[in-house]
Design a protein around this motif. Sequence first.
Motif, PDB file in Angstrom:
ATOM      1  N   ILE A  47      23.587  21.454 -50.105  1.00 61.81           N
ATOM      2  CA  ILE A  47      23.625  22.051 -51.440  1.00 61.81           C
ATOM      3  C   ILE A  47      25.036  21.877 -51.982  1.00 61.81           C
ATOM      4  N   ILE A  48      25.151  21.301 -53.171  1.00 57.32           N
ATOM      5  CA  ILE A  48      26.458  21.018 -53.768  1.00 57.32           C
ATOM      6  C   ILE A  48      26.666  21.952 -54.960  1.00 57.32           C
ATOM      7  N   VAL A  49      27.750  22.737 -54.901  1.00 61.69           N
ATOM      8  CA  VAL A  49      28.029  23.743 -55.928  1.00 61.69           C
ATOM      9  C   VAL A  49      29.414  23.490 -56.533  1.00 61.69           C
ATOM     10  N   PRO A  50      29.504  22.841 -57.693  1.00 57.98           N
ATOM     11  CA  PRO A  50      30.800  22.711 -58.376  1.00 57.98           C
ATOM     12  C   PRO A  50      31.212  24.058 -58.969  1.00 57.98           C
ATOM     13  N   CYS A 107      26.369  24.050 -47.390  1.00 58.86           N
ATOM     14  CA  CYS A 107      26.682  24.302 -48.797  1.00 58.86           C
ATOM     15  C   CYS A 107      28.116  23.858 -49.034  1.00 58.86           C
ATOM     16  N   ILE A 108      28.265  22.861 -49.894  1.00 56.86           N
ATOM     17  CA  ILE A 108      29.580  22.302 -50.192  1.00 56.86           C
ATOM     18  C   ILE A 108      30.028  22.844 -51.549  1.00 56.86           C
ATOM     19  N   VAL A 109      31.042  23.672 -51.531  1.00 60.42           N
ATOM     20  CA  VAL A 109      31.593  24.255 -52.750  1.00 60.42           C
ATOM     21  C   VAL A 109      32.782  23.401 -53.183  1.00 60.42           C
ATOM     22  N   GLU A 147      26.195  26.411 -43.037  1.00 58.21           N
ATOM     23  CA  GLU A 147      27.584  25.944 -42.955  1.00 58.21           C
ATOM     24  C   GLU A 147      28.165  25.831 -44.364  1.00 58.21           C
ATOM     25  N   PHE A 148      29.209  26.606 -44.646  1.00 60.48           N
ATOM     26  CA  PHE A 148      29.885  26.549 -45.939  1.00 60.48           C
ATOM     27  C   PHE A 148      31.173  25.756 -45.796  1.00 60.48           C
ATOM     28  N   ARG A 149      31.371  24.808 -46.713  1.00 57.22           N
ATOM     29  CA  ARG A 149      32.613  24.042 -46.746  1.00 57.22           C
ATOM     30  C   ARG A 149      33.172  24.058 -48.154  1.00 57.22           C
ATOM     31  N   ILE A 150      34.484  24.117 -48.260  1.00 58.63           N
ATOM     32  CA  ILE A 150      35.151  24.106 -49.566  1.00 58.63           C
ATOM     33  C   ILE A 150      35.963  22.826 -49.701  1.00 58.63           C
ATOM     34  N   GLY A 195      31.154  16.209 -53.898  1.00 55.37           N
ATOM     35  CA  GLY A 195      30.182  16.854 -53.020  1.00 55.37           C
ATOM     36  C   GLY A 195      29.263  15.842 -52.345  1.00 55.37           C
ATOM     37  N   ILE A 196      28.813  14.850 -53.091  1.00 53.78           N
ATOM     38  CA  ILE A 196      27.940  13.807 -52.521  1.00 53.78           C
ATOM     39  C   ILE A 196      28.661  13.076 -51.393  1.00 53.78           C
ATOM     40  N   ARG A 197      29.917  12.717 -51.627  1.00 55.29           N
ATOM     41  CA  ARG A 197      30.660  11.952 -50.620  1.00 55.29           C
ATOM     42  C   ARG A 197      30.915  12.772 -49.351  1.00 55.29           C
ATOM     43  N   ALA A 198      30.979  14.084 -49.511  1.00 62.96           N
ATOM     44  CA  ALA A 198      31.222  14.942 -48.349  1.00 62.96           C
ATOM     45  C   ALA A 198      29.925  15.352 -47.650  1.00 62.96           C
ATOM     46  N   ALA A 199      28.794  15.157 -48.315  1.00 61.40           N
ATOM     47  CA  ALA A 199      27.517  15.653 -47.796  1.00 61.40           C
ATOM     48  C   ALA A 199      27.056  14.835 -46.589  1.00 61.40           C
ATOM     49  N   SER A 200      26.347  15.512 -45.684  1.00 70.45           N
ATOM     50  CA  SER A 200      25.805  14.841 -44.507  1.00 70.45           C
ATOM     51  C   SER A 200      24.296  15.060 -44.385  1.00 70.45           C
ATOM     52  N   GLY A 201      23.690  15.693 -45.376  1.00 70.31           N
ATOM     53  CA  GLY A 201      22.269  15.991 -45.321  1.00 70.31           C
ATOM     54  C   GLY A 201      21.388  14.787 -45.598  1.00 70.31           C
ATOM     55  N   ASP A 202      20.134  14.892 -45.191  1.00 69.67           N
ATOM     56  CA  ASP A 202      19.147  13.879 -45.550  1.00 69.67           C
ATOM     57  C   ASP A 202      18.870  13.924 -47.053  1.00 69.67           C
ATOM     58  N   TYR A 203      18.895  15.134 -47.591  1.00 78.44           N
ATOM     59  CA  TYR A 203      18.697  15.348 -49.030  1.00 78.44           C
ATOM     60  C   TYR A 203      19.830  16.214 -49.556  1.00 78.44           C
TER      61      TYR A 203
END
Length: 341
Positions: free
Chosen positions: A9-12, A38-40, A65-68, A84-92
Motif C-alpha cells: 500500500i503506497i500512501v503519499p 505500507c510505504i508512506v 510492515e510500515f516503511r517511511i 513508493g512503486i520503486r520501493a515496493a516489494s509486493g505482488d500487487y
Amino acid sequence: MTDQMKISIIVPVYNVERYIEECLKSVMEQNFGGALECIVVDDCGSDSSMAVVERLTGAYTGPIEFRIISHDRNRGLSAARNSGIRAASGDYVSFLDSDDRLLPGAIAAMAVVAEKFSGVDIVQGDMWLKNPTRFMDFLCVSPVLFPEYSDDRAWCSRSLLTEIPMTACGKLIRREFITGNDLYFCEGLLHEDDMWRVCAARQVRSVAFCFTPVYFYRNDNADSIIHRKDKTLSFVSRLKIIGNMVDGFGQSDYRGECRYLFDALQFAGKAQVWECIGDKALAGAELRRLDRMARKSRLPGLFRFMIRYMTLPVRIGDSMFVRPFYLSFINRSFNKLMAEG
C-alpha cells in the motif's frame, strides 16, 4: 492462496494533518492474511502530518510492515507514488491518498479476486464517496455494468479509457504490470490518474472487478489541489494528456480512443473552463502546440477539427451563432465515426 500473496500500500503524504490518522488507522485495521507492507512517502509538507505518521507507526505492533520514505523536497503526488512503486516489494500495489481511507476488509476482498484470476493486471474495487453526486457516479462499479473478469484486450482497453474509474486508488495493480511497461506517473502534471489510464490502456491485458466497497473517497477536502480557482495548470495538464493520446493514436482500442478524445475535447473546449484560466498565454501556447501535433497525426478529421475549433477566440467559438452549429456537427460526425468504426 492469498496468504502467499504480498501487497504494498503506497500512501503519499503532503499537508494532510487533519486526515492522516484516520487514513493510517484504516490500513492498520485491514484483516488481510498475507504479507502487507505500507510505504508512506513524505513529500515535504509544512504541517505536522509526518509527526502523526511517526507517532502512529512507532506505537503499532501488528503484522503490517510500515516503511517511511522521505523526499528531499516537495515533488508532488506523481513523484511520491513513483518513489513508493520503486520501493515496493509486493505482488500487487494499492494506492491510498492520505486524505482518504480504506474500508474494512478492502485488501482481503480485492486479494481474493486477484487470486481467483491469477496474474490479472488490475483489480478494480467499488468506491464510496463522502458527498455522492451524479457527476461522481463513474467511481462506482456494479455487476450490472461490469463482468467479474475479462481478458479481452480490446474490451479492457476501451473500458479503462471510458468506463472503469480513472483513479489510481481503489485498485490492486500488479506491480510488474507497472514496472514492466514503464507505467510510472507523469511528474509535474495534474490529473496524473487520467494520464496513467491513457498509457495503461495501451498495455492492459486483463481486468477483474471486486464489487465489495473498498475505498472511501473524500471529495470535500478544500485544501486539495483540484479546488484551486486558477485552472491554468489543470487545463495545460489536460491538453498534455490529450496530446499523449493524439501522439499514440491507434495503439489501443479504436472506439475507446475515439470516445475518450470526444469527451475530453468537449470538456476542455467549454468557455467556462477558459474563463478560469489565469495564464491564458501559457494555455494558448499549449493549445497551439496540440493543434500542430494534431495536424501531423493519424487522427480522424473530426478530432483535428475539434482541436482547431478550440483555438478560436472564446467570443467566436462560444457565440450563440456558432456553438449550436458546432455541437450539432460534431455530434453527428461522432455518431457516424463510431458507426463506421
